[in-house]
Design a protein around this motif. Structure first.
Motif, PDB file in Angstrom:
ATOM      1  N   ARG A 125      12.834 -36.476  19.185  1.00 57.80           N
ATOM      2  CA  ARG A 125      12.838 -35.884  17.843  1.00 57.80           C
ATOM      3  C   ARG A 125      13.841 -36.537  16.893  1.00 57.80           C
ATOM      4  O   ARG A 125      13.488 -36.858  15.747  1.00 57.80           O
ATOM      5  N   PRO A 126      15.102 -36.778  17.299  1.00 60.48           N
ATOM      6  CA  PRO A 126      16.048 -37.380  16.349  1.00 60.48           C
ATOM      7  C   PRO A 126      15.609 -38.748  15.839  1.00 60.48           C
ATOM      8  O   PRO A 126      15.787 -39.046  14.649  1.00 60.48           O
ATOM      9  N   VAL A 127      15.044 -39.587  16.709  1.00 58.31           N
ATOM     10  CA  VAL A 127      14.655 -40.925  16.252  1.00 58.31           C
ATOM     11  C   VAL A 127      13.337 -40.882  15.481  1.00 58.31           C
ATOM     12  O   VAL A 127      13.094 -41.710  14.611  1.00 58.31           O
ATOM     13  N   LEU A 128      12.487 -39.915  15.778  1.00 61.93           N
ATOM     14  CA  LEU A 128      11.290 -39.720  14.962  1.00 61.93           C
ATOM     15  C   LEU A 128      11.686 -39.343  13.533  1.00 61.93           C
ATOM     16  O   LEU A 128      11.091 -39.812  12.554  1.00 61.93           O
ATOM     17  N   THR A 130      14.499 -40.240  12.143  1.00 62.66           N
ATOM     18  CA  THR A 130      15.054 -41.462  11.559  1.00 62.66           C
ATOM     19  C   THR A 130      13.955 -42.362  11.014  1.00 62.66           C
ATOM     20  O   THR A 130      14.115 -43.008   9.968  1.00 62.66           O
ATOM     21  N   LEU A 131      12.829 -42.397  11.698  1.00 62.00           N
ATOM     22  CA  LEU A 131      11.685 -43.199  11.243  1.00 62.00           C
ATOM     23  C   LEU A 131      10.965 -42.565  10.052  1.00 62.00           C
ATOM     24  O   LEU A 131      10.153 -43.209   9.402  1.00 62.00           O
ATOM     25  N   GLY A 132      11.235 -41.284   9.823  1.00 62.53           N
ATOM     26  CA  GLY A 132      10.533 -40.577   8.750  1.00 62.53           C
ATOM     27  C   GLY A 132       9.156 -40.116   9.150  1.00 62.53           C
ATOM     28  O   GLY A 132       8.272 -39.972   8.293  1.00 62.53           O
ATOM     29  N   ILE A 133       8.949 -39.850  10.435  1.00 56.40           N
ATOM     30  CA  ILE A 133       7.639 -39.428  10.916  1.00 56.40           C
ATOM     31  C   ILE A 133       7.402 -37.959  10.585  1.00 56.40           C
ATOM     32  O   ILE A 133       8.215 -37.093  10.910  1.00 56.40           O
ATOM     33  N   ASP A 134       6.300 -37.683   9.922  1.00 54.34           N
ATOM     34  CA  ASP A 134       5.883 -36.311   9.616  1.00 54.34           C
ATOM     35  C   ASP A 134       5.041 -35.812  10.788  1.00 54.34           C
ATOM     36  O   ASP A 134       3.899 -36.234  10.954  1.00 54.34           O
ATOM     37  N   LEU A 135       5.594 -34.923  11.568  1.00 52.91           N
ATOM     38  CA  LEU A 135       4.914 -34.470  12.778  1.00 52.91           C
ATOM     39  C   LEU A 135       3.668 -33.648  12.480  1.00 52.91           C
ATOM     40  O   LEU A 135       2.834 -33.436  13.372  1.00 52.91           O
ATOM     41  N   ASP A 136       3.506 -33.201  11.246  1.00 53.08           N
ATOM     42  CA  ASP A 136       2.297 -32.471  10.876  1.00 53.08           C
ATOM     43  C   ASP A 136       1.152 -33.409  10.530  1.00 53.08           C
ATOM     44  O   ASP A 136       0.002 -32.975  10.430  1.00 53.08           O
ATOM     45  N   ARG A 137       1.466 -34.683  10.357  1.00 50.41           N
ATOM     46  CA  ARG A 137       0.441 -35.634   9.921  1.00 50.41           C
ATOM     47  C   ARG A 137       0.222 -36.788  10.898  1.00 50.41           C
ATOM     48  O   ARG A 137      -0.830 -37.418  10.890  1.00 50.41           O
ATOM     49  N   VAL A 138       1.215 -37.084  11.725  1.00 49.68           N
ATOM     50  CA  VAL A 138       1.122 -38.208  12.661  1.00 49.68           C
ATOM     51  C   VAL A 138       1.041 -37.680  14.085  1.00 49.68           C
ATOM     52  O   VAL A 138       1.908 -36.920  14.517  1.00 49.68           O
ATOM     53  N   PRO A 139       0.022 -38.070  14.849  1.00 47.71           N
ATOM     54  CA  PRO A 139      -0.038 -37.657  16.254  1.00 47.71           C
ATOM     55  C   PRO A 139       1.106 -38.285  17.055  1.00 47.71           C
ATOM     56  O   PRO A 139       1.297 -39.499  17.032  1.00 47.71           O
ATOM     57  N   VAL A 140       1.889 -37.440  17.726  1.00 47.59           N
ATOM     58  CA  VAL A 140       2.978 -37.899  18.575  1.00 47.59           C
ATOM     59  C   VAL A 140       2.815 -37.235  19.940  1.00 47.59           C
ATOM     60  O   VAL A 140       2.757 -36.010  20.039  1.00 47.59           O
TER      61      VAL A 140
END
Length: 232
Positions: A125-128, A130-140
């Motif tokens: 989660r912390p590095v996601l 940092t990348l600016g990943i929107d967990l509601d829009r990008v499958p992780v």
């Protein structure tokens, strides 16, 4: 945001540590700290060779190499010590050169992409962020969500499913031999990056059909791996 995909549309699935973020050596040192607390001595280079596996398999192999007892309780304790040590330095971790522009380019060109990591959500989660990943829009997909992690194919198969594409149309981008082996088992194409410390020949032997220095280098050669812009 990743674009809606058809089952036969090409897509990308990215590993996280050493592929999108410069975090491999933080993981190595966190594992060394955890092992030392447990009274286990192991050279740093041996730890590095295991980064990218699932945490459980990783600790099993490390402890087997040392001849130490690796009971379930000890493995769980090591994983917790590693997570605690890694969390303390997570804010120092930065995206690798070109990582954010690469993901933005795929989004702009309508090519679906996802992230699949052997790390658990708590450490990812912390590095996601940092990348600016929107967990509601990008499958992780994290280790918590699948039965087996790399070198098994479960993470990449789950990511393909989340994208709505067939795994055979996916290009898996990773920095470790474990990524390439898992990609082969998923029947996906493997693209290797040197940014995690593995050599070109190692990645190619494990199944990479192209190898680049880092995300910036991959972005410069995106057309070579099928990532064509809509006008191409």
């Amino acid at each position: 945001m990743t674009a809606p995909a058809s089952r036969h549309q090409m897509a990308f699935v990215f590993d996280l540590d050493g592929t999108l973020v410069d975090s491999v050596y933080q993981h190595v040192l966190a594992w060394r700290e955890a092992l030392e607390i447990e009274g286990i001595e192991l050279a740093v280079w041996r730890i590095h060779r295991k980064i990218g596996m699932s945490g459980g398999l990783f600790t099993n192999m490390l402890l087997r190499e040392t001849g130490a007892d690796f009971s379930a309780k000890r493995i769980e304790r090591l994983q917790r010590l590693h997570a605690d040590a890694y969390t303390r330095v997570a804010k120092q971790i930065r995206p690798l050169p070109g990582a954010q522009p690469l993901l933005a380019t795929l989004t702009e060109t309508g090519i679906p992409w996802a992230i699949a990591t052997s790390g658990r959500f708590e450490t990812a989660r912390p590095v996601l962020d940092t990348l600016g990943i929107d967990l509601d829009r990008v499958p992780v997909v994290t280790r918590d969500q699948v039965r087996f992690a790399k070198p098994d194919p479960d993470l990449f198969l789950a990511a393909a499913e989340r994208l709505g594409v067939d795994a055979t149309t996916v290009s898996v981008v990773g920095d470790a031999v474990w990524d390439m082996l898992a990609a082969r088992r998923a029947r996906s194409l493997g693209i290797g990056l040197l940014s995690g410390g593995y050599g070109m020949e190692e990645l190619e032997r494990a199944g990479a059909y192209r190898v680049y220095e880092d995300p910036a280098d991959l972005l410069q050669h995106l057309d070579e791996v099928g990532g064509r812009r809509s006008r191409d």
